[in-house]
Scaffold this motif. Sequence first.
Motif, PDB file in Angstrom:
ATOM      1  N   THR A 318       0.833  -1.206   0.000  1.00 55.65           N
ATOM      2  CA  THR A 318       0.000   0.000   0.000  1.00 55.65           C
ATOM      3  C   THR A 318       0.865   1.252   0.000  1.00 55.65           C
ATOM      4  N   ASP A 319       1.910   1.262   0.830  1.00 53.30           N
ATOM      5  CA  ASP A 319       2.818   2.418   0.868  1.00 53.30           C
ATOM      6  C   ASP A 319       3.485   2.636  -0.484  1.00 53.30           C
ATOM      7  N   PHE A 320       3.886   1.546  -1.120  1.00 53.44           N
ATOM      8  CA  PHE A 320       4.534   1.646  -2.428  1.00 53.44           C
ATOM      9  C   PHE A 320       3.595   2.276  -3.456  1.00 53.44           C
ATOM     10  N   LEU A 321       2.371   1.760  -3.522  1.00 52.99           N
ATOM     11  CA  LEU A 321       1.408   2.292  -4.479  1.00 52.99           C
ATOM     12  C   LEU A 321       1.087   3.758  -4.188  1.00 52.99           C
ATOM     13  N   TRP A 322       0.960   4.084  -2.915  1.00 53.24           N
ATOM     14  CA  TRP A 322       0.677   5.470  -2.541  1.00 53.24           C
ATOM     15  C   TRP A 322       1.809   6.399  -2.969  1.00 53.24           C
ATOM     16  N   ASP A 323       3.045   5.974  -2.758  1.00 51.04           N
ATOM     17  CA  ASP A 323       4.195   6.795  -3.144  1.00 51.04           C
ATOM     18  C   ASP A 323       4.205   7.057  -4.644  1.00 51.04           C
ATOM     19  N   VAL A 324       3.811   6.067  -5.428  1.00 54.35           N
ATOM     20  CA  VAL A 324       3.784   6.231  -6.876  1.00 54.35           C
ATOM     21  C   VAL A 324       2.626   7.137  -7.297  1.00 54.35           C
ATOM     22  N   LEU A 325       1.455   6.921  -6.696  1.00 51.56           N
ATOM     23  CA  LEU A 325       0.252   7.605  -7.145  1.00 51.56           C
ATOM     24  C   LEU A 325       0.091   9.020  -6.599  1.00 51.56           C
ATOM     25  N   ALA A 326       0.485   9.215  -5.352  1.00 49.30           N
ATOM     26  CA  ALA A 326       0.214  10.494  -4.707  1.00 49.30           C
ATOM     27  C   ALA A 326       1.091  11.617  -5.224  1.00 49.30           C
ATOM     28  N   ASN A 327       2.204  11.286  -5.833  1.00 53.88           N
ATOM     29  CA  ASN A 327       3.106  12.302  -6.379  1.00 53.88           C
ATOM     30  C   ASN A 327       2.700  12.582  -7.818  1.00 53.88           C
ATOM     31  N   GLU A 328       2.173  13.755  -8.052  1.00 52.68           N
ATOM     32  CA  GLU A 328       1.691  14.102  -9.396  1.00 52.68           C
ATOM     33  C   GLU A 328       2.802  13.985 -10.424  1.00 52.68           C
ATOM     34  N   GLU A 329       4.035  14.353 -10.031  1.00 48.24           N
ATOM     35  CA  GLU A 329       5.165  14.285 -10.954  1.00 48.24           C
ATOM     36  C   GLU A 329       5.470  12.848 -11.320  1.00 48.24           C
ATOM     37  N   ALA A 330       5.303  11.969 -10.345  1.00 50.27           N
ATOM     38  CA  ALA A 330       5.603  10.558 -10.604  1.00 50.27           C
ATOM     39  C   ALA A 330       4.626   9.945 -11.570  1.00 50.27           C
ATOM     40  N   ARG A 331       3.456  10.574 -11.735  1.00 47.58           N
ATOM     41  CA  ARG A 331       2.441   9.998 -12.615  1.00 47.58           C
ATOM     42  C   ARG A 331       2.372  10.704 -13.967  1.00 47.58           C
ATOM     43  N   SER A 332       3.356  11.571 -14.231  1.00 49.07           N
ATOM     44  CA  SER A 332       3.347  12.285 -15.508  1.00 49.07           C
ATOM     45  C   SER A 332       4.422  11.729 -16.421  1.00 49.07           C
ATOM     46  N   PHE A 333       4.063  11.484 -17.651  1.00 49.23           N
ATOM     47  CA  PHE A 333       5.007  10.948 -18.618  1.00 49.23           C
ATOM     48  C   PHE A 333       5.668  12.079 -19.400  1.00 49.23           C
ATOM     49  N   SER A 334       6.837  11.814 -19.913  1.00 47.05           N
ATOM     50  CA  SER A 334       7.520  12.791 -20.763  1.00 47.05           C
ATOM     51  C   SER A 334       6.653  13.094 -21.972  1.00 47.05           C
ATOM     52  N   ASN A 335       6.659  14.353 -22.423  1.00 44.17           N
ATOM     53  CA  ASN A 335       5.833  14.695 -23.581  1.00 44.17           C
ATOM     54  C   ASN A 335       6.665  15.323 -24.686  1.00 44.17           C
ATOM     55  N   GLN A 336       6.360  16.563 -25.041  1.00 43.84           N
ATOM     56  CA  GLN A 336       7.002  17.152 -26.203  1.00 43.84           C
ATOM     57  C   GLN A 336       8.432  17.613 -25.959  1.00 43.84           C
ATOM     58  N   LYS A 337       8.947  17.501 -24.739  1.00 48.36           N
ATOM     59  CA  LYS A 337      10.317  17.925 -24.467  1.00 48.36           C
ATOM     60  C   LYS A 337      11.309  17.159 -25.330  1.00 48.36           C
ATOM     61  N   ASP A 338      10.991  15.910 -25.580  1.00 43.66           N
ATOM     62  CA  ASP A 338      11.862  15.097 -26.427  1.00 43.66           C
ATOM     63  C   ASP A 338      11.004  14.035 -27.086  1.00 43.66           C
ATOM     64  N   LYS A 339      10.627  14.242 -28.319  1.00 47.43           N
ATOM     65  CA  LYS A 339       9.697  13.343 -28.986  1.00 47.43           C
ATOM     66  C   LYS A 339      10.272  11.943 -29.178  1.00 47.43           C
ATOM     67  N   LYS A 340      11.602  11.850 -29.143  1.00 50.62           N
ATOM     68  CA  LYS A 340      12.221  10.542 -29.335  1.00 50.62           C
ATOM     69  C   LYS A 340      12.339   9.775 -28.038  1.00 50.62           C
ATOM     70  N   GLU A 341      12.050  10.435 -26.928  1.00 43.17           N
ATOM     71  CA  GLU A 341      12.229   9.791 -25.638  1.00 43.17           C
ATOM     72  C   GLU A 341      11.045   8.898 -25.325  1.00 43.17           C
ATOM     73  N   ALA A 342      11.313   7.723 -24.759  1.00 45.42           N
ATOM     74  CA  ALA A 342      10.231   6.823 -24.374  1.00 45.42           C
ATOM     75  C   ALA A 342       9.500   7.391 -23.173  1.00 45.42           C
ATOM     76  N   ALA A 343       8.251   6.939 -22.995  1.00 40.94           N
ATOM     77  CA  ALA A 343       7.478   7.387 -21.839  1.00 40.94           C
ATOM     78  C   ALA A 343       8.188   6.995 -20.562  1.00 40.94           C
ATOM     79  N   LYS A 344       8.265   7.947 -19.617  1.00 39.88           N
ATOM     80  CA  LYS A 344       8.989   7.699 -18.383  1.00 39.88           C
ATOM     81  C   LYS A 344       8.159   8.096 -17.178  1.00 39.88           C
TER      82      LYS A 344
END
Length: 374
Positions: A318-344
Amino acid sequence: MAEMKTVKPKKQFSVGYALLQKKQRSFIQCSLLNSAKARGIDLVRIDTDTPLVNQGPFDCVIHKLTSEDWKQQLRDYLVRNPSSVVIDSPDAITRLHNRISMLEVVSQIEGFSCGDSETEAASVGIPKQIVIHQQDTLNEDLTCWTGGLKYPVIAKPLVADGSVKSHKMLLIFSKEGLEKLKPPTVLQEFVNHGGVIFKVYVVGEYVKCVRRKSLADVSEERLRLGSLQGSVSFCQVSNMKSSVKNCDSYYKSLEDDAEMPPMGLIRNVARGLRKAMKLHLFNFDVIRDTRVGNRYLVVDINYFPGYAKMPGYESVLTDFLWDVLANEEARSFSNQKDKKEAAKVVDRVGGLVDEKGALPVLAVGMEEQDLLRV
Protein backbone atom coordinates in the motif's frame (compact mmCIF):
# COMPACT_ATOMS: atom_id res chain seq x y z
CA MET A 1 -21.31 35.93 7.88
CA ALA A 2 -18.14 33.87 7.82
CA GLU A 3 -17.27 32.56 4.41
CA MET A 4 -17.77 28.81 4.05
CA LYS A 5 -14.60 26.95 3.13
CA THR A 6 -14.92 24.40 0.38
CA VAL A 7 -13.51 21.05 1.39
CA LYS A 8 -11.71 19.45 -1.51
CA PRO A 9 -12.76 15.81 -1.79
CA LYS A 10 -10.04 13.26 -1.15
CA LYS A 11 -8.58 11.81 -4.34
CA GLN A 12 -9.51 8.15 -4.84
CA PHE A 13 -7.02 6.24 -6.92
CA SER A 14 -7.76 3.19 -9.04
CA VAL A 15 -5.12 0.47 -9.50
CA GLY A 16 -5.88 -2.28 -11.97
CA TYR A 17 -4.23 -5.66 -11.52
CA ALA A 18 -3.75 -8.28 -14.23
CA LEU A 19 -2.65 -11.54 -12.64
CA LEU A 20 -3.20 -15.22 -13.25
CA GLN A 21 -5.81 -16.86 -11.03
CA LYS A 22 -3.27 -18.57 -8.79
CA LYS A 23 -1.45 -15.30 -8.15
CA GLN A 24 -4.73 -13.47 -7.55
CA ARG A 25 -5.77 -15.97 -4.88
CA SER A 26 -2.52 -15.57 -2.95
CA PHE A 27 -1.92 -11.84 -3.42
CA ILE A 28 -5.36 -10.21 -3.42
CA GLN A 29 -6.36 -10.79 0.19
CA CYS A 30 -9.10 -8.88 2.03
CA SER A 31 -6.40 -7.48 4.31
CA LEU A 32 -4.62 -5.94 1.31
CA LEU A 33 -7.84 -4.57 -0.18
CA ASN A 34 -8.76 -2.96 3.16
CA SER A 35 -5.27 -1.53 3.66
CA ALA A 36 -5.31 0.05 0.21
CA LYS A 37 -8.89 1.29 0.61
CA ALA A 38 -7.95 3.09 3.83
CA ARG A 39 -5.34 5.06 1.85
CA GLY A 40 -7.76 5.94 -0.94
CA ILE A 41 -6.67 3.21 -3.35
CA ASP A 42 -9.11 0.84 -5.02
CA LEU A 43 -7.62 -2.39 -6.34
CA VAL A 44 -9.63 -3.47 -9.38
CA ARG A 45 -9.30 -6.77 -11.25
CA ILE A 46 -8.54 -6.41 -14.95
CA ASP A 47 -10.51 -8.81 -17.13
CA THR A 48 -7.88 -10.27 -19.44
CA ASP A 49 -10.64 -11.50 -21.79
CA THR A 50 -11.70 -7.90 -22.46
CA PRO A 51 -9.48 -5.35 -24.25
CA LEU A 52 -7.69 -3.21 -21.70
CA VAL A 53 -8.63 0.01 -23.52
CA ASN A 54 -12.27 -0.75 -22.72
CA GLN A 55 -11.59 -0.92 -18.98
CA GLY A 56 -10.68 1.59 -16.30
CA PRO A 57 -9.33 4.15 -16.61
CA PHE A 58 -6.72 3.22 -14.02
CA ASP A 59 -4.22 5.52 -12.40
CA CYS A 60 -1.83 2.58 -12.28
CA VAL A 61 -1.62 -0.95 -13.66
CA ILE A 62 0.28 -3.75 -11.95
CA HIS A 63 0.65 -7.06 -13.74
CA LYS A 64 2.62 -10.24 -14.30
CA LEU A 65 1.84 -10.86 -17.95
CA THR A 66 4.30 -10.81 -20.85
CA SER A 67 2.54 -12.06 -24.00
CA GLU A 68 2.88 -10.04 -27.20
CA ASP A 69 -0.86 -9.41 -27.19
CA TRP A 70 -0.68 -8.02 -23.66
CA LYS A 71 2.26 -5.78 -24.56
CA GLN A 72 0.23 -4.32 -27.42
CA GLN A 73 -2.77 -3.84 -25.16
CA LEU A 74 -0.62 -1.86 -22.73
CA ARG A 75 0.68 0.33 -25.56
CA ASP A 76 -2.84 1.00 -26.81
CA TYR A 77 -4.01 1.74 -23.29
CA LEU A 78 -1.22 4.25 -22.61
CA VAL A 79 -2.00 6.09 -25.85
CA ARG A 80 -5.50 6.74 -24.52
CA ASN A 81 -4.41 7.19 -20.91
CA PRO A 82 -0.96 8.85 -21.08
CA SER A 83 -0.95 9.81 -17.37
CA SER A 84 -1.39 6.21 -16.23
CA VAL A 85 1.56 4.28 -14.79
CA VAL A 86 2.40 0.69 -15.75
CA ILE A 87 4.48 -1.34 -13.30
CA ASP A 88 6.55 -2.94 -14.79
CA SER A 89 7.76 -3.22 -18.40
CA PRO A 90 6.86 -6.65 -19.87
CA ASP A 91 10.21 -6.80 -21.67
CA ALA A 92 12.06 -6.24 -18.39
CA ILE A 93 9.98 -8.98 -16.76
CA THR A 94 10.69 -11.39 -19.62
CA ARG A 95 14.41 -11.20 -18.93
CA LEU A 96 13.77 -13.13 -15.72
CA HIS A 97 12.19 -15.99 -17.67
CA ASN A 98 15.65 -17.13 -18.78
CA ARG A 99 17.85 -18.51 -16.00
CA ILE A 100 21.02 -17.32 -17.71
CA SER A 101 20.00 -13.75 -18.54
CA MET A 102 18.35 -13.62 -15.12
CA LEU A 103 21.65 -13.89 -13.28
CA GLU A 104 23.82 -12.09 -15.84
CA VAL A 105 22.40 -8.87 -14.45
CA VAL A 106 24.19 -9.56 -11.15
CA SER A 107 27.54 -9.14 -12.92
CA GLN A 108 26.56 -5.53 -13.57
CA ILE A 109 26.56 -4.83 -9.85
CA GLU A 110 29.48 -7.03 -8.75
CA GLY A 111 32.36 -5.18 -7.21
CA PHE A 112 30.34 -2.15 -6.20
CA SER A 113 31.45 -0.21 -3.14
CA CYS A 114 29.20 -0.70 -0.14
CA GLY A 115 30.55 2.28 1.77
CA ASP A 116 29.71 0.53 5.01
CA SER A 117 32.18 -0.94 7.50
CA GLU A 118 29.76 -3.81 8.06
CA THR A 119 29.86 -4.80 4.41
CA GLU A 120 33.33 -3.77 3.27
CA ALA A 121 34.70 -7.31 3.42
CA ALA A 122 31.61 -8.92 1.85
CA SER A 123 31.22 -9.70 -1.84
CA VAL A 124 28.40 -10.77 -4.12
CA GLY A 125 28.41 -12.99 -7.19
CA ILE A 126 26.64 -15.92 -8.84
CA PRO A 127 27.41 -19.65 -9.01
CA LYS A 128 29.22 -21.06 -12.04
CA GLN A 129 26.72 -22.26 -14.62
CA ILE A 130 26.41 -23.39 -18.23
CA VAL A 131 23.56 -24.13 -20.63
CA ILE A 132 23.18 -27.51 -22.29
CA HIS A 133 21.33 -27.17 -25.60
CA GLN A 134 22.03 -30.55 -27.22
CA GLN A 135 21.25 -34.02 -25.89
CA ASP A 136 24.55 -35.34 -27.26
CA THR A 137 26.46 -33.04 -24.95
CA LEU A 138 25.08 -34.95 -21.98
CA ASN A 139 26.93 -38.06 -23.15
CA GLU A 140 30.19 -36.37 -22.25
CA ASP A 141 31.44 -36.14 -18.70
CA LEU A 142 31.17 -32.90 -16.79
CA THR A 143 34.95 -32.53 -16.68
CA CYS A 144 35.00 -32.18 -20.48
CA TRP A 145 32.89 -29.03 -20.44
CA THR A 146 33.99 -25.47 -20.01
CA GLY A 147 32.92 -23.39 -17.06
CA GLY A 148 34.91 -25.12 -14.34
CA LEU A 149 31.96 -27.11 -13.04
CA LYS A 150 32.34 -30.20 -10.90
CA TYR A 151 29.88 -32.48 -9.14
CA PRO A 152 27.49 -31.97 -7.52
CA VAL A 153 25.53 -29.63 -9.79
CA ILE A 154 21.94 -28.45 -9.85
CA ALA A 155 20.00 -29.03 -13.07
CA LYS A 156 17.28 -26.49 -13.83
CA PRO A 157 15.10 -25.92 -16.92
CA LEU A 158 16.39 -22.94 -18.88
CA VAL A 159 12.93 -21.38 -18.94
CA ALA A 160 11.72 -19.96 -15.62
CA ASP A 161 8.16 -18.93 -16.45
CA GLY A 162 6.51 -20.04 -13.21
CA SER A 163 5.07 -23.23 -14.71
CA VAL A 164 5.21 -26.57 -12.89
CA LYS A 165 7.79 -27.79 -15.41
CA SER A 166 10.08 -24.83 -14.72
CA HIS A 167 10.27 -25.81 -11.04
CA LYS A 168 11.46 -29.38 -11.67
CA MET A 169 15.07 -29.46 -10.53
CA LEU A 170 17.62 -32.17 -9.84
CA LEU A 171 20.72 -32.42 -7.68
CA ILE A 172 23.23 -34.42 -9.74
CA PHE A 173 26.15 -36.28 -8.16
CA SER A 174 27.65 -38.15 -11.13
CA LYS A 175 27.56 -38.62 -14.92
CA GLU A 176 24.71 -41.14 -14.58
CA GLY A 177 22.50 -38.37 -13.24
CA LEU A 178 22.79 -36.44 -16.49
CA GLU A 179 20.84 -39.12 -18.38
CA LYS A 180 17.49 -37.87 -17.04
CA LEU A 181 17.96 -34.36 -18.35
CA LYS A 182 16.10 -32.88 -21.30
CA PRO A 183 17.78 -29.84 -22.89
CA PRO A 184 17.74 -26.93 -22.85
CA THR A 185 18.97 -27.24 -19.29
CA VAL A 186 21.04 -25.07 -17.01
CA LEU A 187 23.69 -26.79 -14.91
CA GLN A 188 24.58 -24.68 -11.90
CA GLU A 189 27.36 -25.21 -9.40
CA PHE A 190 26.07 -26.51 -6.07
CA VAL A 191 27.65 -24.59 -3.22
CA ASN A 192 27.45 -25.75 0.38
CA HIS A 193 25.59 -23.00 2.24
CA GLY A 194 24.68 -24.40 5.62
CA GLY A 195 21.19 -25.51 4.61
CA VAL A 196 19.84 -21.94 4.75
CA ILE A 197 18.75 -19.60 1.97
CA PHE A 198 17.99 -15.91 2.37
CA LYS A 199 14.97 -14.63 0.48
CA VAL A 200 15.04 -10.90 -0.19
CA TYR A 201 11.75 -9.19 -1.06
CA VAL A 202 11.95 -5.88 -2.89
CA VAL A 203 9.05 -3.44 -3.23
CA GLY A 204 10.46 -0.26 -4.69
CA GLU A 205 12.86 1.03 -2.08
CA TYR A 206 11.61 -1.33 0.63
CA VAL A 207 13.82 -4.38 1.24
CA LYS A 208 13.03 -7.32 3.53
CA CYS A 209 15.36 -10.29 4.07
CA VAL A 210 14.10 -13.53 5.66
CA ARG A 211 15.69 -16.92 6.37
CA ARG A 212 14.32 -20.13 4.89
CA LYS A 213 15.51 -23.72 4.89
CA SER A 214 17.33 -25.01 1.85
CA LEU A 215 19.18 -28.10 0.64
CA ALA A 216 21.53 -29.64 3.18
CA ASP A 217 25.27 -29.49 2.58
CA VAL A 218 26.81 -32.31 0.56
CA SER A 219 29.64 -34.26 2.19
CA GLU A 220 32.84 -33.95 0.16
CA GLU A 221 34.05 -37.19 1.73
CA ARG A 222 31.02 -39.08 0.43
CA LEU A 223 31.62 -37.60 -3.01
CA ARG A 224 35.24 -38.77 -2.95
CA LEU A 225 34.24 -42.26 -1.86
CA GLY A 226 31.63 -42.45 -4.61
CA SER A 227 28.74 -43.18 -2.25
CA LEU A 228 26.68 -40.44 -3.88
CA GLN A 229 25.69 -41.39 -7.43
CA GLY A 230 23.08 -40.45 -10.01
CA SER A 231 20.64 -37.71 -9.13
CA VAL A 232 17.73 -36.89 -6.86
CA SER A 233 14.91 -34.41 -7.30
CA PHE A 234 14.72 -31.46 -4.96
CA CYS A 235 11.61 -33.03 -3.46
CA GLN A 236 13.52 -36.25 -2.76
CA VAL A 237 16.39 -34.32 -1.22
CA SER A 238 13.96 -32.67 1.17
CA ASN A 239 12.53 -36.05 2.17
CA MET A 240 15.75 -38.04 2.46
CA LYS A 241 15.71 -40.03 5.72
CA SER A 242 19.28 -41.23 5.66
CA SER A 243 20.44 -38.28 7.72
CA VAL A 244 19.00 -36.69 10.84
CA LYS A 245 20.04 -33.37 9.31
CA ASN A 246 16.95 -33.46 7.14
CA CYS A 247 14.43 -33.37 9.98
CA ASP A 248 12.35 -30.26 10.55
CA SER A 249 13.84 -29.56 13.97
CA TYR A 250 17.34 -29.50 12.49
CA TYR A 251 16.35 -27.02 9.82
CA LYS A 252 14.47 -24.93 12.35
CA SER A 253 17.65 -24.66 14.41
CA LEU A 254 19.61 -23.70 11.30
CA GLU A 255 17.11 -20.97 10.48
CA ASP A 256 17.21 -19.64 14.01
CA ASP A 257 20.99 -19.79 14.34
CA ALA A 258 22.02 -18.70 10.84
CA GLU A 259 23.51 -15.23 10.84
CA MET A 260 21.67 -12.81 8.58
CA PRO A 261 23.67 -11.19 5.78
CA PRO A 262 24.71 -7.57 6.43
CA MET A 263 21.64 -5.48 5.62
CA GLY A 264 23.87 -2.79 4.11
CA LEU A 265 25.03 -5.35 1.58
CA ILE A 266 21.52 -6.65 0.88
CA ARG A 267 20.15 -3.14 0.37
CA ASN A 268 22.97 -2.29 -2.03
CA VAL A 269 22.36 -5.45 -4.05
CA ALA A 270 18.63 -4.69 -4.16
CA ARG A 271 19.33 -1.14 -5.31
CA GLY A 272 21.76 -2.35 -7.94
CA LEU A 273 19.29 -4.91 -9.27
CA ARG A 274 16.52 -2.33 -9.44
CA LYS A 275 18.76 -0.08 -11.51
CA ALA A 276 20.01 -2.85 -13.80
CA MET A 277 16.67 -4.61 -14.32
CA LYS A 278 14.42 -1.52 -14.24
CA LEU A 279 11.95 -3.44 -12.08
CA HIS A 280 10.09 -2.44 -8.92
CA LEU A 281 8.56 -5.70 -7.67
CA PHE A 282 10.80 -8.76 -7.33
CA ASN A 283 12.69 -10.98 -4.95
CA PHE A 284 16.06 -12.66 -5.12
CA ASP A 285 17.51 -15.68 -3.32
CA VAL A 286 20.93 -15.44 -1.70
CA ILE A 287 23.15 -18.10 -0.13
CA ARG A 288 26.31 -17.74 1.91
CA ASP A 289 29.23 -19.76 0.56
CA THR A 290 30.46 -21.73 3.59
CA ARG A 291 33.90 -22.01 1.99
CA VAL A 292 34.23 -18.22 2.17
CA GLY A 293 32.06 -16.86 4.95
CA ASN A 294 31.73 -13.34 3.57
CA ARG A 295 30.99 -14.44 0.01
CA TYR A 296 27.31 -14.35 -1.01
CA LEU A 297 25.80 -15.81 -4.19
CA VAL A 298 22.55 -14.78 -5.88
CA VAL A 299 21.00 -18.00 -7.16
CA ASP A 300 17.54 -16.94 -8.34
CA ILE A 301 15.47 -13.84 -9.14
CA ASN A 302 11.68 -13.79 -9.49
CA TYR A 303 9.28 -11.10 -10.59
CA PHE A 304 6.20 -10.36 -8.48
CA PRO A 305 6.91 -13.14 -5.95
CA GLY A 306 4.62 -14.50 -3.23
CA TYR A 307 4.42 -11.29 -1.24
CA ALA A 308 1.67 -12.71 0.96
CA LYS A 309 4.39 -14.81 2.65
CA MET A 310 6.16 -11.61 3.71
CA PRO A 311 5.03 -10.34 7.14
CA GLY A 312 3.12 -7.09 6.83
CA TYR A 313 3.02 -7.19 3.04
CA GLU A 314 -0.29 -5.30 2.99
CA SER A 315 1.13 -2.07 4.40
CA VAL A 316 4.34 -2.40 2.36
CA LEU A 317 2.49 -2.72 -0.96
CA THR A 318 0.00 0.00 0.00
CA ASP A 319 2.82 2.42 0.87
CA PHE A 320 4.53 1.65 -2.43
CA LEU A 321 1.41 2.29 -4.48
CA TRP A 322 0.68 5.47 -2.54
CA ASP A 323 4.19 6.80 -3.14
CA VAL A 324 3.78 6.23 -6.88
CA LEU A 325 0.25 7.61 -7.14
CA ALA A 326 0.21 10.49 -4.71
CA ASN A 327 3.11 12.30 -6.38
CA GLU A 328 1.69 14.10 -9.40
CA GLU A 329 5.16 14.29 -10.95
CA ALA A 330 5.60 10.56 -10.60
CA ARG A 331 2.44 10.00 -12.62
CA SER A 332 3.35 12.28 -15.51
CA PHE A 333 5.01 10.95 -18.62
CA SER A 334 7.52 12.79 -20.76
CA ASN A 335 5.83 14.70 -23.58
CA GLN A 336 7.00 17.15 -26.20
CA LYS A 337 10.32 17.92 -24.47
CA ASP A 338 11.86 15.10 -26.43
CA LYS A 339 9.70 13.34 -28.99
CA LYS A 340 12.22 10.54 -29.33
CA GLU A 341 12.23 9.79 -25.64
CA ALA A 342 10.23 6.82 -24.37
CA ALA A 343 7.48 7.39 -21.84
CA LYS A 344 8.99 7.70 -18.38
CA VAL A 345 7.91 7.97 -14.80
CA VAL A 346 9.88 9.47 -11.95
CA ASP A 347 10.35 6.74 -9.39
CA ARG A 348 10.27 7.98 -5.81
CA VAL A 349 10.77 4.46 -4.56
CA GLY A 350 14.15 3.45 -5.87
CA GLY A 351 14.59 4.46 -9.51
CA LEU A 352 18.29 4.93 -10.19
CA VAL A 353 18.51 5.05 -13.95
CA ASP A 354 19.87 8.59 -13.99
CA GLU A 355 20.60 11.43 -11.61
CA LYS A 356 17.02 12.66 -11.81
CA GLY A 357 15.67 9.23 -10.94
CA ALA A 358 13.84 8.80 -14.24
CA LEU A 359 12.90 5.18 -14.64
CA PRO A 360 11.29 3.81 -17.83
CA VAL A 361 8.16 1.92 -16.82
CA LEU A 362 6.91 1.01 -20.26
CA ALA A 363 8.90 1.96 -23.33
CA VAL A 364 6.36 3.46 -25.72
CA GLY A 365 8.10 5.98 -27.94
CA MET A 366 6.28 9.13 -28.98
CA GLU A 367 6.44 8.18 -32.68
CA GLU A 368 4.92 4.82 -31.82
CA GLN A 369 2.19 6.52 -29.82
CA ASP A 370 1.36 8.70 -32.85
CA LEU A 371 1.02 5.59 -35.01
CA LEU A 372 -1.24 3.93 -32.45
CA ARG A 373 -3.35 6.97 -31.61
CA VAL A 374 -7.03 6.43 -32.42
